[in-house]
Scaffold this motif. Structure first.
Motif, mmCIF file in Angstrom:
data_model
loop_
_atom_site.group_PDB
_atom_site.id
_atom_site.type_symbol
_atom_site.label_atom_id
_atom_site.label_comp_id
_atom_site.label_asym_id
_atom_site.label_seq_id
_atom_site.Cartn_x
_atom_site.Cartn_y
_atom_site.Cartn_z
ATOM 1 N N ASP A 196 0.823 -1.213 0.000
ATOM 2 C CA ASP A 196 0.000 0.000 0.000
ATOM 3 C C ASP A 196 0.859 1.265 0.000
ATOM 4 O OD1 ASP A 196 -1.995 -1.854 0.216
ATOM 5 O OD2 ASP A 196 -2.927 -0.991 2.003
ATOM 6 N N ALA A 197 1.859 1.291 0.868
ATOM 7 C CA ALA A 197 2.660 2.510 1.016
ATOM 8 C C ALA A 197 3.406 2.829 -0.272
ATOM 9 C CB ALA A 197 3.641 2.369 2.169
ATOM 10 N N ARG A 198 4.010 1.812 -0.877
ATOM 11 C CA ARG A 198 4.751 2.056 -2.116
ATOM 12 C C ARG A 198 3.797 2.420 -3.262
ATOM 13 N NH1 ARG A 198 8.161 -2.913 -3.243
ATOM 14 N NH2 ARG A 198 9.174 -1.673 -4.847
ATOM 15 N N ALA A 199 2.620 1.812 -3.217
ATOM 16 C CA ALA A 199 1.638 2.120 -4.269
ATOM 17 C C ALA A 199 1.194 3.584 -4.187
ATOM 18 C CB ALA A 199 0.420 1.203 -4.150
ATOM 19 N N VAL A 200 0.917 4.064 -2.975
ATOM 20 C CA VAL A 200 0.484 5.454 -2.827
ATOM 21 C C VAL A 200 1.605 6.403 -3.266
ATOM 22 C CG1 VAL A 200 -0.146 7.233 -1.135
ATOM 23 C CG2 VAL A 200 -1.295 5.011 -1.101
ATOM 24 N N ALA A 201 2.833 6.048 -2.932
ATOM 25 C CA ALA A 201 3.965 6.874 -3.367
ATOM 26 C C ALA A 201 4.079 6.884 -4.889
ATOM 27 C CB ALA A 201 5.257 6.381 -2.733
ATOM 28 N N ALA A 202 3.914 5.703 -5.494
ATOM 29 C CA ALA A 202 4.018 5.609 -6.955
ATOM 30 C C ALA A 202 2.904 6.417 -7.636
ATOM 31 C CB ALA A 202 3.957 4.152 -7.402
ATOM 32 N N MET A 203 1.692 6.342 -7.078
ATOM 33 C CA MET A 203 0.581 7.094 -7.673
ATOM 34 C C MET A 203 0.849 8.596 -7.565
ATOM 35 S SD MET A 203 -2.881 4.920 -6.789
ATOM 36 C CE MET A 203 -2.703 4.766 -5.007
ATOM 37 N N VAL A 239 -2.523 -4.773 -7.306
ATOM 38 C CA VAL A 239 -2.502 -4.122 -8.615
ATOM 39 C C VAL A 239 -2.678 -2.605 -8.433
ATOM 40 C CG1 VAL A 239 -3.699 -3.886 -10.822
ATOM 41 C CG2 VAL A 239 -3.453 -6.149 -9.779
ATOM 42 N N THR A 240 -1.736 -1.862 -8.985
ATOM 43 C CA THR A 240 -1.834 -0.398 -8.990
ATOM 44 C C THR A 240 -2.125 0.025 -10.423
ATOM 45 O OG1 THR A 240 -0.154 -0.376 -7.266
ATOM 46 C CG2 THR A 240 -0.651 1.734 -8.316
ATOM 47 N N PHE A 262 8.059 3.214 -14.178
ATOM 48 C CA PHE A 262 7.808 2.319 -13.040
ATOM 49 C C PHE A 262 8.354 0.904 -13.247
ATOM 50 C CE2 PHE A 262 4.453 5.579 -12.439
ATOM 51 C CZ PHE A 262 4.917 6.056 -11.219
ATOM 52 N N ALA A 263 9.071 0.699 -14.334
ATOM 53 C CA ALA A 263 9.623 -0.651 -14.606
ATOM 54 C C ALA A 263 10.453 -1.180 -13.440
ATOM 55 C CB ALA A 263 10.446 -0.624 -15.892
ATOM 56 N N PRO A 264 11.248 -0.328 -12.769
ATOM 57 C CA PRO A 264 12.050 -0.849 -11.648
ATOM 58 C C PRO A 264 11.206 -1.371 -10.489
ATOM 59 C CG PRO A 264 12.830 1.337 -12.334
ATOM 60 C CD PRO A 264 11.542 1.088 -13.040
ATOM 61 N N LEU A 265 9.934 -0.965 -10.395
ATOM 62 C CA LEU A 265 9.114 -1.346 -9.235
ATOM 63 C C LEU A 265 8.505 -2.734 -9.370
ATOM 64 C CD1 LEU A 265 7.119 1.882 -8.307
ATOM 65 C CD2 LEU A 265 9.272 1.032 -7.390
ATOM 66 N N GLU A 305 -1.581 10.533 2.730
ATOM 67 C CA GLU A 305 -1.924 9.952 4.031
ATOM 68 C C GLU A 305 -2.698 8.639 3.909
ATOM 69 O OE1 GLU A 305 -1.014 11.417 7.116
ATOM 70 O OE2 GLU A 305 0.205 12.597 5.716
ATOM 71 N N GLY A 306 -3.145 8.316 2.678
ATOM 72 C CA GLY A 306 -4.044 7.174 2.488
ATOM 73 C C GLY A 306 -3.562 5.890 3.127
ATOM 74 N N ALA A 307 -2.353 5.478 2.755
ATOM 75 C CA ALA A 307 -1.846 4.197 3.251
ATOM 76 C C ALA A 307 -1.550 4.257 4.747
ATOM 77 C CB ALA A 307 -0.587 3.806 2.472
ATOM 78 N N LYS A 308 -1.129 5.420 5.215
ATOM 79 C CA LYS A 308 -0.828 5.560 6.655
ATOM 80 C C LYS A 308 -2.091 5.389 7.484
ATOM 81 C CE LYS A 308 2.592 9.059 5.491
ATOM 82 N NZ LYS A 308 2.803 10.504 5.532
ATOM 83 N N LEU A 309 -3.183 5.973 6.999
ATOM 84 C CA LEU A 309 -4.449 5.845 7.722
ATOM 85 C C LEU A 309 -4.880 4.389 7.813
ATOM 86 C CD1 LEU A 309 -7.303 7.526 8.575
ATOM 87 C CD2 LEU A 309 -7.995 6.345 6.493
#
Lengths: 405, 495
Positions: A196-203, A239-240, A262-265, A305-309
């Motif tokens: 979740d945290a990495r996904a929110v950062a990527a978005m 899935v993001t 985002f290929a490295p992710l 804050e999404g993933a943190k919440l």
């Protein structure tokens, strides 16, 4: 079961409200009836059926403007727009399946609840698309505000105020909307396997890029598996999704750039046409939670804050969540119980910023807890004064949002 | 144009009020001498002037709160003011009022790239916000032509637009939250860094409320990554009609340009003399169409727009080759107001919006009016969203000419309403269009708006005399006059 009043003309609508006001007979406003399970339950003596105010009265594609009766089915509006390659850019959500309703969603209902879909991050909310309206207030007066043109600052912007007022101020009977050209091509880039945290950062990175992403959502593995879209339900992992819209060559170029970025992710994939459309409809309508009976919170908060919440709430509650609006909209499902864990959710949202709305829960739970976040005292007092300025007798959907409002 | 008669009691207490406000903000931040007050006598609409009773410049939210509470207690009217660049007299002082200036609110508190938002004080200039984040590749989209000087708080009060609002929206579409102080001194916060908030949309209601509902003390705006490429097309046409058809054709082709501006012959000639932008002097009208986004998209759309212009009979068409040329195309458009100032002693800017399809009809009628009133008019026009800015050229030193200009301006705005448009697209009603509100709204419509005002400011002390042609007391507006009470249409079936 409450009785129903069904005015057929504006004069009859005024009479109906006059009658309600003269004896303080509270009314519940209903267009198609698909959203009766939203908000706090209304204790109304009578139902005010507005379904007669239906039909497109004016549609000028070259003016990017459409005027219709407030109870016009959303499907009818979208079909007419689609014929001219146009759309309601805020992507109105349809929660009928989510709420177990067979009724048809109407334009007025979508506006009354300000229900916007994934494109909200780029194109704005329902409230950004209402240009003007005619309505009957709780004073039994037919009045109008706004106009039919996009750029208009003549008088207070009552269009914004009425959108999202849940029928508590006035009964809209005619609305004018801004419409926009539909994109020529739509594609969705998928990134697999992010937490979740990495996904929110990527978005967030995608939205900060120049690739003009029109929607960004993240489904954890368990929810991705529930999708009806092949590439998503077969992923076997989270899935993001990033949506790209526009003219053909531009969409192709931007999708390629995003995949490179985002290929490295993790592994990438792309959804085209049908599957892309189907995927975003699922995200829009909270389809991952349509099949169960849990309580459902719709939480709008600062995107980062999404993933943190969700992580914070996960420490004390058993809950499932997914993210739209690049993390800025969290859909959170948990056991309804007696109070849908309202105190915990409110406390977490207060810590991270934003608002939580109890979108789905049994009526007794929605009557017992704050469906909309409790307001600061000065804001609550202002809310009450505004309600009284439109509806002093409290006959229109009173109690739908807050006690007495 | 009449303002409410000054309250003699208030005027007699002027010295006490100055002392009372000085105790809150410090004596140095209260202006009471004629020379200082003179600087505040008008906003960007300089045809209307009034020296304020006092000017107070609070330094923080608490001081604003205490100033408003003091004024509420002593029944003193307050006129909020940002940079004073407004064009409708929204910040016109009152003879018995305190002008509350927000010039000291000039800090950018936070730029939050992760949440693509910025938190700023209301006195920060619009352009300064974009400049503060320029190196990180972000900007704040709304760009009114006064953006070097106009303040973000004033932008919120007026819901300001700009040449890029066609694609990126007005102020209201780019705001996330505000802190504001109500007339009774209560401080409220609405919105935040989230996209949507529940409850009534106070943020939307406050935006464009012309300083009549509260005083904005902090603003959170949405920021966007800068588009990687931008190009402008400069197209000439032999008639307004052809240019109008080209605008319709672009929209009908599903293209929403970043900006789409039209200038008519008098405007073209005025700016060419002023700044030599390279506009075709043989054209009756020009369009400037800006396209932004990924390079491949900009190129493709430029080609499509060029094709549409050709089918509409464009007499010339040129795509900017580089940034310098793009800036040059815009230079003329952005110089339109000062250029008008060069060819006439005075000019009066109108701001109606019309349905795009009525463009050439309205321009033709304006040129008839120009002959009837014997006043020259140059038209610049946000053609993409139908927002018309006729510039009426006049000389205020010739007796009667200002009055004739105002009368002609009123005719133009009535025309805008008559063809399905509105009185003001982005400049606001203020005092300028106040007495024309009846052209667009019924007494019932206006009373409901005034009841909203009463919900925020029951004593009607905040910026009174603006927007509404008739002042009603809140107690009178609150009364209900409902007839009937019979069960309506008893013959209809009930379930």
């Amino acid at each position: 079961m409450a009785q129903t009043l069904k005015p057929g003309t504006v004069d009859e609508l005024v009479q109906a409200v006059e009658w309600a006001v003269s004896g303080t007979h509270p009314l519940e406003l209903v267009g198609g009836g698909s959203k009766r399970a939203l908000g706090r339950p209304v204790q109304a003596e009578m139902t005010l059926d507005l379904s007669a105010f239906s039909g497109i009265t004016e549609y000028q594609p070259e003016e990017l403007q459409l005027t219709a009766g407030a109870a016009t089915p959303l499907a009818e509006i979208e079909a007419a727009l689609s014929d001219k390659n146009q759309m309601l850019a805020f992507e109105p959500a349809d929660y009928s399946a989510l709420l177990g309703s067979k009724a048809e969603a109407t334009l007025g209902g979508v506006l009354a609840c300000n229900l916007s879909g994934p494109r909200r991050i780029k194109a704005g909310a329902a409230r950004d698309h209402l240009l003007g309206f005619h309505a009957v207030s709780g004073r039994a007066e037919d009045f109008k505000a706004g106009g039919k043109v996009v750029k208009n600052v003549t008088g207070y912007d009552l269009c914004k105020l009425l959108t999202g007022s849940w029928g508590t101020l006035a009964a809209m009977h005619e609305v004018s909307l801004k419409v926009l050209p539909a994109p020529e091509l739509t594609r969705t880039v998928l990134i697999m396997g992010l937490d979740d945290a990495r996904a929110v950062a990527a978005m967030g990175e995608a939205l900060a890029s120049a690739h003009d992403v029109s929607a960004a959502a993240h489904l954890p593995a368990a929810l991705a598996a529930r999708s009806a879209v092949p590439y998503v339900n077969e992923a076997g992992t989270a899935v993001t999704a990033l949506r790209v819209e526009g003219i053909g060559p531009s969409v192709e170029a931007r999708c390629r750039d995003l995949r490179n970025m985002f290929a490295p992710l993790g592994d990438g994939e792309e959804l085209h046409r049908m599957y892309s459309r189907q995927f975003w409809q699922e995200i829009r309508d909270a389809a991952p939670f349509a099949g169960d009976a849990r309580a459902l919170w719709r939480i709008s908060l600062p995107p980062a804050e999404g993933a943190k919440l969700v992580a914070a709430l996960g420490q004390s509650l058993i809950a499932e969540a997914y993210y739209d609006w690049a993390g800025g909209l969290v859909w959170l499902a948990l056991a309804a119980g007696e109070d849908a864990s309202a105190d915990s959710v409110h406390a977490a949202v207060a810590a991270h910023g934003g608002h939580a709305t109890l979108l789905r829960a049994p009526a007794d739970v929605r009557a017992a807890v704050a469906v909309f976040m409790p307001q600061a005292p000065a804001v609550a007092a202002l809310t009450k004064r505004l309600k009284e300025s439109f509806d002093p007798a409290g006959v229109l959907n009173s109690g739908r949002m807050y006690p007495g409002v | 144009m009449q303002m409410p008669p000054p309250n003699e009691t208030t005027l007699s207490q002027r010295a006490d009020i100055a002392a009372g406000l000085g105790a809150i903000v410090g004596e140095a931040h209260v202006m009471a001498d004629d020379a200082s007050l003179k600087a505040f006598e008008s906003d960007g609409l300089s045809a209307y002037r009034q020296t304020p009773m006092l000017v107070v410049l609070p330094g923080d939210t608490q001081e604003v709160s205490r100033v408003l509470a003091y004024c509420a207690k002593h029944d003193v009217k307050v006129v909020p003011r940002g940079a004073g660049t407004g064009l409708s007299g929204g910040a016109l002082p009152l003879a018995d009022g305190v002008t509350l200036g927000l010039g000291r609110f000039n800090r950018i508190f936070e730029i939050d790239y992760a949440n693509r938002s910025a938190v700023v004080q209301p006195g920060v200039a619009n352009l300064a916000i974009s400049q503060a984040m320029d190196s990180a590749g972000f900007y704040y989209a709304p760009d009114p032509s006064s953006q070097i000087a106009c303040s973000i708080g004033g932008n919120v009060a007026e819901n300001s637009g700009g040449v890029h609002s066609l694609k990126y929206g007005l102020t209201t579409n780019n705001l996330l939250g505000v802190e504001m102080v109500l007339m009774d001194g209560e401080v409220i916060r609405v919105g935040g860094k989230q996209f949507d908030s529940d409850g009534y949309d106070f943020l939307g209601l406050i935006t464009g409320s012309e300083g009549m509902l509260g005083v904005i003390t902090e603003v959170t705006v949405r920021i966007l990554p800068k588009p990687p490429n931008a190009r402008a097309l400069l197209m000439g046409f032999a008639s307004n009609d052809d240019a109008g058809r080209c605008v319709a054709g672009i929209i009908a082709a599903g293209i929403i340009p970043a900006g789409l501006e039209l200038m008519d012959r008098p405007a073209i000639h005025a700016v060419e003399e002023f700044c030599h932008a390279g506009y075709p002097l043989d054209a009756e009208a020009i369009l400037i169409c800006e396209l932004d986004g990924p390079e491949v998209e900009v190129e493709e759309l430029a080609r499509r727009v060029g094709d549409i212009a050709a089918t509409c009979g464009a007499t010339s068409s040129r795509v900017s080759e580089d940034e310098a040329e793009r800036q040059r195309f815009w230079l003329g458009r952005k110089s339109a107001f000062p250029a008008a100032g060069r060819i006439a002693p005075d000019y009066y800017v109108m701001d109606g919006t019309i349905p795009r399809g009525r463009l050439s009809e309205v321009l033709n009628r304006i040129s008839e009016l120009s002959e009837e009133y014997d006043l020259k008019v140059a038209n610049v026009f946000h053609a993409g969203d139908g927002n018309l800015h006729p510039l009426i050229l006049f000389d205020a030193n010739i007796p009667g000419e200002l009055e004739r200009t105002e009368k002609m301006g009123g005719e133009i705005l009535k025309l805008c309403v008559a063809v399905g448009g509105v009185l003001t697209g982005e400049h606001g009603v203020g005092v300028e269009k106040r007495d024309l509100m009846g052209e667009m709204f019924s007494e019932t419509d206006l009373k409901q708006q005034q009841r909203v005002k009463c919900a925020f400011d029951a004593g009607q002390l905040l910026n009174p005399g603006k927007v509404f042609p008739t002042l009603h007391r809140c107690a009178e507006l609150g009364r209900m006059h409902v007839h009937g009470g019979e069960m309506p249409f008893p013959d209809l079936p009930r379930f």
